[in-house]
Design a protein around this motif. Structure first.
Motif, PDB file in Angstrom:
ATOM      1  N   ASN A 114       0.860  -1.191   0.000  1.00  0.00           N
ATOM      2  CA  ASN A 114       0.000   0.000   0.000  1.00  0.00           C
ATOM      3  C   ASN A 114       0.890   1.232   0.000  1.00  0.00           C
ATOM      4  OD1 ASN A 114       0.268   1.183   2.883  1.00  0.00           O
ATOM      5  ND2 ASN A 114      -0.092  -0.989   3.223  1.00  0.00           N
ATOM      6  N   GLY A 115       0.279   2.402  -0.168  1.00  0.00           N
ATOM      7  CA  GLY A 115       1.077   3.615  -0.337  1.00  0.00           C
ATOM      8  C   GLY A 115       1.942   3.941   0.859  1.00  0.00           C
ATOM      9  N   SER A 116       1.343   3.923   2.049  1.00  0.00           N
ATOM     10  CA  SER A 116       2.109   4.258   3.251  1.00  0.00           C
ATOM     11  C   SER A 116       3.300   3.319   3.421  1.00  0.00           C
ATOM     12  CB  SER A 116       1.213   4.156   4.488  1.00  0.00           C
ATOM     13  OG  SER A 116       0.093   4.978   4.345  1.00  0.00           O
ATOM     14  N   SER A 117       3.079   2.056   3.139  1.00  0.00           N
ATOM     15  CA  SER A 117       4.189   1.097   3.268  1.00  0.00           C
ATOM     16  C   SER A 117       5.318   1.433   2.303  1.00  0.00           C
ATOM     17  CB  SER A 117       3.710  -0.330   2.990  1.00  0.00           C
ATOM     18  OG  SER A 117       2.740  -0.687   3.916  1.00  0.00           O
ATOM     19  N   TYR A 148       1.564  15.348   2.444  1.00  0.00           N
ATOM     20  CA  TYR A 148       0.900  14.136   2.949  1.00  0.00           C
ATOM     21  C   TYR A 148       1.570  12.920   2.340  1.00  0.00           C
ATOM     22  CZ  TYR A 148      -2.635  10.645   4.003  1.00  0.00           C
ATOM     23  OH  TYR A 148      -3.285   9.518   4.470  1.00  0.00           O
ATOM     24  N   HIS A 149       1.924  11.962   3.206  1.00  0.00           N
ATOM     25  CA  HIS A 149       2.581  10.761   2.689  1.00  0.00           C
ATOM     26  C   HIS A 149       2.005   9.470   3.254  1.00  0.00           C
ATOM     27  CE1 HIS A 149       5.500  13.182   0.550  1.00  0.00           C
ATOM     28  NE2 HIS A 149       5.668  13.897   1.636  1.00  0.00           N
ATOM     29  N   GLY A 150       0.888   9.563   3.975  1.00  0.00           N
ATOM     30  CA  GLY A 150       0.264   8.350   4.494  1.00  0.00           C
ATOM     31  C   GLY A 150       0.057   8.428   5.990  1.00  0.00           C
ATOM     32  N   ALA A 253      10.600  10.857  -4.347  1.00  0.00           N
ATOM     33  CA  ALA A 253       9.401  11.374  -5.020  1.00  0.00           C
ATOM     34  C   ALA A 253       8.238  10.459  -4.670  1.00  0.00           C
ATOM     35  CB  ALA A 253       9.620  11.409  -6.527  1.00  0.00           C
ATOM     36  N   ASP A 254       7.268  10.981  -3.955  1.00  0.00           N
ATOM     37  CA  ASP A 254       6.068  10.220  -3.617  1.00  0.00           C
ATOM     38  C   ASP A 254       5.054  10.460  -4.736  1.00  0.00           C
ATOM     39  OD1 ASP A 254       3.649   9.302  -2.751  1.00  0.00           O
ATOM     40  OD2 ASP A 254       3.759  10.186  -0.754  1.00  0.00           O
ATOM     41  N   GLU A 255       5.065   9.552  -5.712  1.00  0.00           N
ATOM     42  CA  GLU A 255       4.134   9.673  -6.856  1.00  0.00           C
ATOM     43  C   GLU A 255       2.913   8.781  -6.659  1.00  0.00           C
ATOM     44  OE1 GLU A 255       4.737  10.661 -10.598  1.00  0.00           O
ATOM     45  OE2 GLU A 255       6.721  11.604 -10.410  1.00  0.00           O
ATOM     46  N   SER A 282       1.796   3.662  -6.063  1.00  0.00           N
ATOM     47  CA  SER A 282       0.718   2.796  -5.560  1.00  0.00           C
ATOM     48  C   SER A 282      -0.575   3.255  -6.237  1.00  0.00           C
ATOM     49  CB  SER A 282       0.628   2.881  -4.031  1.00  0.00           C
ATOM     50  OG  SER A 282      -0.270   1.921  -3.538  1.00  0.00           O
ATOM     51  N   LYS A 283      -1.670   3.280  -5.540  1.00  0.00           N
ATOM     52  CA  LYS A 283      -2.964   3.763  -6.045  1.00  0.00           C
ATOM     53  C   LYS A 283      -3.239   3.298  -7.488  1.00  0.00           C
ATOM     54  CE  LYS A 283      -3.565   7.761  -2.997  1.00  0.00           C
ATOM     55  NZ  LYS A 283      -4.787   7.541  -2.240  1.00  0.00           N
ATOM     56  N   GLY A 284      -3.004   4.166  -8.491  1.00  0.00           N
ATOM     57  CA  GLY A 284      -3.320   3.844  -9.875  1.00  0.00           C
ATOM     58  C   GLY A 284      -2.510   2.687 -10.442  1.00  0.00           C
TER      59      GLY A 284
END
Ligand code: PMP
Length: 449
Positions: A114-117, A148-150, A253-255, A282-284
């Protein structure tokens, strides 16, 4: 079973994410029976246009026949296998394709779920890289205000949205926070580029003062999404890349939210022509189907961990579902759809239609700004247009917009006083115009007495 039955059962056992559950006394959750394209349908037959891509994950619509078929096929052979000591076809193929598509030099792919991980992985990897490189004094991270990063503790520590962070402050690492280049705050007449360049001075100073103890700078490239879709110019990323090199600090870079075409390019970093040291995705990534994330990094980082086992340099981080086969297969199908559909070119036209449909909002007496980067369009509601005084958060103006959207069949989910549109890429021009029409009504209702 109808909506009412599911709501009753839900409220008896569930605790929903990011929700004050008491709100459900007056606004119950909506049970969704099926999704198709941009539309969600509940058990009473109401339809909702998913204008926020289900928390920004969905790219090609719900229940896409091509991704469905790929998943059914994958189910016939392998659903999941431990990724330590084992591997599988979708994990290998996906890593090959992502490293080919990403900015050149990001040649290693570390999966999480997941994104936060992914953010935790990037933070730990950066810290551990410097330790392995004989610089254990590098223990700090530099972040931007309003980022914001999770929600996990490490990710929360490098974020800066008080609503999510403040309560947990005693538990968190202390990051250096530099003022964001957020162009909402530019001077009258100042361009996005000039403002972003000017705001870089503080980052330069922070790097100059703290490079010796800093592992990395972490940023959301181009759009601070959870922070209210605040946007800035690519020049900031260019300057940051150059400064990180100069000071010997990593660039993360948090994309997670902006990757996969959201900003107009496949990855937002491309617009600054830079290659970060770590890129979180993550996400998309799975088209909105399944939880999966990855951190792409360089051979230089990879090799700092590569040694005899007894040297204890390995990255011993894992999650049970790391590199899940079904999720990787959904991601491969999603990348196929990008290639087949010429998505980025098609999105240019859709983004243009979004711009045209929302152009009038800027004249609204309570709209301070309408801003857009690619397939993200945001409308900033204010109490006082001249002074830009915001509505007090306690008034929950966005919630009024949310309620109106639902009543009219559009899922909007404003972030405080910011109403935004971030639809799946399969939306039609007519659906965009409908979404904008309802958004206009929602703005009127949110800003009424
Ligand atoms: N980073 C960014 C930029 C995000 O927008 C999000 C999620 N909104 C995350 C990290 C966290 O991802 P997840 O919710 O999958 O943990």
């Amino acid at each position: 079973m109808q909506n009412h039955d599911w709501v009753t059962r839900d409220l008896a056992v569930l605790w929903h994410p990011c929700t004050q559950m008491k709100d459900h006394e007056t606004l119950p959750p909506i049970p969704i029976k099926r999704g198709q394209g941009v539309w969600l349908e509940d058990f009473d037959g109401n339809r909702y246009l998913d204008a926020i891509s289900s928390w920004w994950v969905n790219l090609f619509g719900h229940s896409h026949p091509y991704i469905n078929a790929a998943l059914k096929d994958q189910l016939e052979s392998l659903e999941h296998v431990i990724l330590a000591g084992f591997t599988h076809e979708p994990a290998v193929q996906l890593a090959e394709r992502l490293t080919r598509l990403a900015p050149q030099g990001l040649s290693r792919c570390f999966y999480a779920d997941n994104g936060s991980s992914a953010v935790e992985v990037a933070l730990k990897m950066s810290f551990h890289f410097w330790r392995n490189a004989g610089k254990p004094e590098k223990t700090r991270f530099i972040t931007l205000s309003n980022s914001y990063h999770g929600e996990t503790l490490g990710a929360l520590a490098v974020g800066d949205v008080p609503l999510y962070k403040e309560t947990y402050e005693p538990l968190l690492l202390k990051a250096f926070t530099v003022e964001s280049p957020d162009c909402y705050h530019r001077e009258p007449g100042e361009s996005w580029a000039d403002h972003s360049r000017r705001k870089f001075a503080e980052m330069e100073r922070t790097l100059a003062d703290h490079a010796a103890e800093a592992c990395a700078v972490i940023v959301e490239p181009l759009v601070q999404c959870a922070g209210g879709m605040r946007m800035y110019d690519p020049v900031y990323l260019k300057l940051l890349r150059e400064a990180c090199d100069r000071y010997g600090v990593h660039f993360i870079a948090d994309e997670i939210a902006v990757g996969f075409g959201r900003t107009g390019t496949l990855f937002a970093c491309e617009q600054a022509e830079i290659r970060p040291d770590f890129m979180c995705l993550s996400k998309g990534l799975t088209g909105g189907y399944l939880p999966l994330s990855c951190v792409l990094t360089t051979e230089a980082v990879y090799h700092a961990f590569y040694d005899e086992y007894a040297k204890l340099k390995a990255f011993l981080h894992s999650h049970s579902y790391t590199g899940n086969a079904l999720a990787c297969r959904a991601a491969l199908a999603t990348l196929d759809l990008f290639e087949r559909g010429n998505t980025l070119a098609a999105n240019k036209l859709l983004a243009q239609t979004m711009a045209e449909s929302a152009a009038g909002f800027k004249h609204h007496p309570h709209v301070a700004e309408v801003r857009q980067t690619g397939m993200i369009l945001a409308i900033e509601l204010v109490k006082n247009k001249a002074t830009r005084e915001p509505y007090p958060w306690q008034e929950r103006r966005g919630l009024r917009a949310y309620r109106h959207g639902l009543a009219r069949g559009v899922l909007l989910r404003p972030l405080g006083n910011v109403v935004y549109l971030m639809p799946p890429y399969v939306i039609t021009p007519d659906e965009i115009r409908f979404m904008a029409e309802v958004t206009g009504e929602a703005i009127d209702i949110a800003t009424g007495d």
